[in-house]
Scaffold this active site. Structure first.
Site, PDB file in Angstrom:
ATOM      1  N   HIS A 290      60.503 -45.223   8.804  1.00 27.23           N
ATOM      2  CA  HIS A 290      61.330 -46.245   8.378  1.00 27.23           C
ATOM      3  C   HIS A 290      61.188 -47.545   9.313  1.00 27.23           C
ATOM      4  O   HIS A 290      62.024 -47.903  10.036  1.00 27.23           O
ATOM      5  CB  HIS A 290      62.739 -45.718   8.789  1.00 27.23           C
ATOM      6  CG  HIS A 290      63.125 -44.459   7.662  1.00 27.23           C
ATOM      7  ND1 HIS A 290      63.281 -43.331   7.848  1.00 27.23           N
ATOM      8  CD2 HIS A 290      63.692 -44.679   6.302  1.00 27.23           C
ATOM      9  CE1 HIS A 290      63.734 -42.760   6.889  1.00 27.23           C
ATOM     10  NE2 HIS A 290      63.982 -43.393   5.908  1.00 27.23           N
ATOM     11  N   HIS A 353      67.299 -53.381   3.951  1.00 28.94           N
ATOM     12  CA  HIS A 353      68.084 -52.209   3.556  1.00 28.94           C
ATOM     13  C   HIS A 353      67.759 -50.921   4.810  1.00 28.94           C
ATOM     14  O   HIS A 353      68.451 -50.154   4.838  1.00 28.94           O
ATOM     15  CB  HIS A 353      67.510 -51.416   2.362  1.00 28.94           C
ATOM     16  CG  HIS A 353      66.329 -50.718   2.459  1.00 28.94           C
ATOM     17  ND1 HIS A 353      65.093 -51.243   2.375  1.00 28.94           N
ATOM     18  CD2 HIS A 353      66.187 -49.190   2.473  1.00 28.94           C
ATOM     19  CE1 HIS A 353      64.377 -50.027   2.509  1.00 28.94           C
ATOM     20  NE2 HIS A 353      64.918 -49.051   2.377  1.00 28.94           N
TER      21      HIS A 353
END
Length: 606
Positions: A290, A353
């Site tokens: 991520h 996001h």
């Protein structure tokens, strides 16, 4: 702001006068000439009604008059710029075009969208909106009842259907061929006056230096060969990230904004644009999965799914008794169906996001009572955190690249960005898919709520796109997510917690993890989009390459399971979903491998 000096004649005097008619620029998404506001006619003698003011063309005063026949044009321009309408000199910007005749002077300018120009208009007491003028609003027509946003109804104007032609460079509004060549020097002088006030980071500059010293050369970015394959699904994201380890997200976002012409449509300041997106990518942690590379990959996925033509099967009447085939929907990109505001919101949300992702799942944060879980009441903890923190970053003055949106656009943009980011929570995964499947028979992309639902599908597919990529890319993403899971498992072991399934590096079960993830998470979404015609099918292929790659990769993981584990070993779908992000579960069956073309799949296997 545009100005035109129109000659009028006063019946009681011999002085020839001109009216200054200031036409407010209405920045629509198309910026087409037809979309500009037209002001109604007014009496030339009124000095306080709207935009109308009388100015002698001779610029007469009690001590001096300028003769049109003998006076120089440069002096006339100087008088007009420094005479009675003092605010005229403040708001001139862009390229100027000068038309001359015996008794009139016409000046048309293209506005510079800068804060100081806007403030100068607001502070000018001689220029203000008249009763008959229209406020600047977007050409997006909001629904009469917007229960989801709570926004007030916007006065509706005829809404133009957006098409790719809106992205063509806008033709010049002035006909310079009518100008006399003898006045070229004066026109050049006027243009120099216009551009001399442009600040660093505006559209005329090619080199932008962010607030932290990062340098971007927009000319180099426009011709960078590394981004020529941005419309390819096999976009080499890892190769580019090795070349630009700190700026891969900002560079890709710039390229995509340029492709969609969002800089031109929304008059985005490159300086504030790069300030924001470079600050954004710096806020991603240096963790295996991520990170800013994943954010760039999701952004690329949204671009690919929206830019290629598709044939949506919406509202097609199904008649089993009819022998005629269903009418074929014309191919068009989803990008051409969405408004540019929605498009910019989708791309911005994709970049934002996973901002400040700590490399731990929502379930872990809730279990350890992390402060983020407490703040958001254990609900969509990470997604709420990403949205809130990245929006705070965007609202900083030096990062606020959306400053030229009007209030209605700003509210709509924020609403869309938040909806897109929150949709990436896998706890909403199956709810969104079921809502979409139920809506298909009545879906209409002219309805904003339906476009929002499609946008959620796009960002969700882009977020979990790894199994739909060619196997080489898919394998790299698999290794990265497993390493991040193992780091969480190590943390759980240190805390004395039960290690989450598939996160124990001492008991790696990669093939089982991917098999269950594809079968229970990726496949239902891909199938819904494939059957509704939302997955692009490129020329020469019978199916979308996403669908082909997913089935190919799934078979490879199944083969590995069969060669490694007991034949009776099964996977627990509920546990896998908890591993990935959330606690949701599904009983969906694995996709049928026979749905793929054998010839294409055999080529991929080789």
């Amino acid at each position: 702001m545009s100005f035109s000096f129109l000659p009028t004649t006063n019946s009681t005097t011999t002085t020839t006068t001109s009216t200054v008619r200031m036409l407010p620029t209405r920045r629509s998404e198309s910026h087409s000439p037809a979309s500009r506001c037209k002001s109604a006619g007014h009496s030339s003698s009124s000095l306080s009604n709207g935009f109308i003011h009388s100015i002698p063309t001779s610029a007469a005063s009690s001590t001096q008059r300028v003769n049109h026949r003998q006076g120089s044009l440069d002096q006339l321009i100087f008088k007009l710029l420094t005479g009675k309408p003092k605010c005229l000199a403040k708001v001139l910007g862009g390229s100027g075009v000068l038309n001359t005749s015996k008794n009139s002077v016409a000046i048309q300018t293209t506005p510079i969208v800068e804060r100081d120009v806007v403030s100068s208009l607001q502070n000018c007491s001689e220029v203000r909106y008249g009763a008959n003028s229209k406020p600047r609003i977007t050409n997006i027509t909001f629904s009469t009842v917007t229960s989801a946003t709570g926004l007030p109804t916007v006065p509706a104007e005829p809404n133009k259907a957006r098409s790719s032609s809106y992205w063509k460079t806008e033709a010049s509004h002035s006909q310079s061929s009518n100008n006399n060549d003898t006045h070229g020097t004066s026109v050049d002088l006027l243009r120099k006056l216009s551009v001399s006030r442009k600040e660093s980071g505006s559209h005329v500059d090619t080199v932008v230096t962010t607030i932290d010293g990062q340098r971007y050369d927009t000319k180099e970015l426009d011709s960078d060969p590394d981004f020529q394959e941005v419309a390819e699904w096999a976009f080499p994201i890892f190769q580019i990230s090795r070349k630009y380890p700190k700026t891969v997200l900002s560079r890709l976002t710039y390229n995509i904004f340029q492709q969609a012409e969002l800089f031109r449509i929304f008059k985005v300041s490159p300086l504030k644009f790069f300030n924001f997106f470079h600050s954004l990518e710096k806020g991603y942690w240096e963790i295996p999965y991520h990170n800013r590379i994943h954010a760039a990959d999701v952004l690329h996925g949204c671009y690919y799914l929206s830019v290629h033509p598709v044939r949506p099967q919406f509202g097609v009447a199904k008649s089993p008794d009819s022998l005629l085939p269903a009418p074929q929907t014309p191919a068009a990109s989803i990008m051409s169906q969405m408004s540019t505001l929605e498009l910019m919101a989708l791309f911005t949300a994709a970049a934002m996001h996973d901002y400040d992702h700590p490399g731990r799942t929502n379930a872990f944060l809730v279990q350890v009572e992390d402060k983020k879980a407490i703040l958001y009441n254990d609900r969509s903890v990470l997604e709420n955190h990403h949205a809130a923190e990245s929006w705070k970053l965007l609202c900083r003055t030096e990062n606020h690249f959306i400053e030229n949106l009007d209030p209605a656009e700003m509210k709509r943009f924020r609403y869309l960005v938040l909806e897109y980011i929150l949709a990436t929570d896998l706890k909403q995964h199956f709810e969104i898919i079921m809502t979409f499947n139920d809506r298909i028979p009545d879906m209409d992309l002219q309805v904003e709520s339906d476009r929002l639902l499609v946008g959620k599908l796009l960002i969700k597919m882009a977020d979990i796109n790894s199994p739909t990529k060619p196997y080489g890319l898919h394998r790299q993403w698999t290794d990265r997510i497993c390493e991040e899971f193992y780091e969480q498992g190590d943390d759980e072991r240190k805390r004395g917690l039960t290690i989450t399934p598939y996160m124990d590096r001492g008991d790696a079960q990669v093939a089982k993890l991917q098999d269950s993830f594809i079968a229970h998470v990726v496949s239902p979404l891909a199938q819904a989009m494939n059957e509704s015609g939302l997955l692009p099918i490129l020329p020469g292929l019978e199916n979308s390459e996403l669908w082909i790659n997913m089935n190919h990769n799934h078979r490879k993981w199944k083969e590995e399971i069969e060669s490694t584990y007991e034949p009776t070993t099964t996977c627990n779908g509920g546990s896998v979903n908890g591993v990935i992000e959330e606690e949701s579960a599904s009983t969906s069956d694995s996709p049928d491998p026979r749905r793929d073309s054998p010839s294409l799949d055999s080529e991929l296997s080789q």
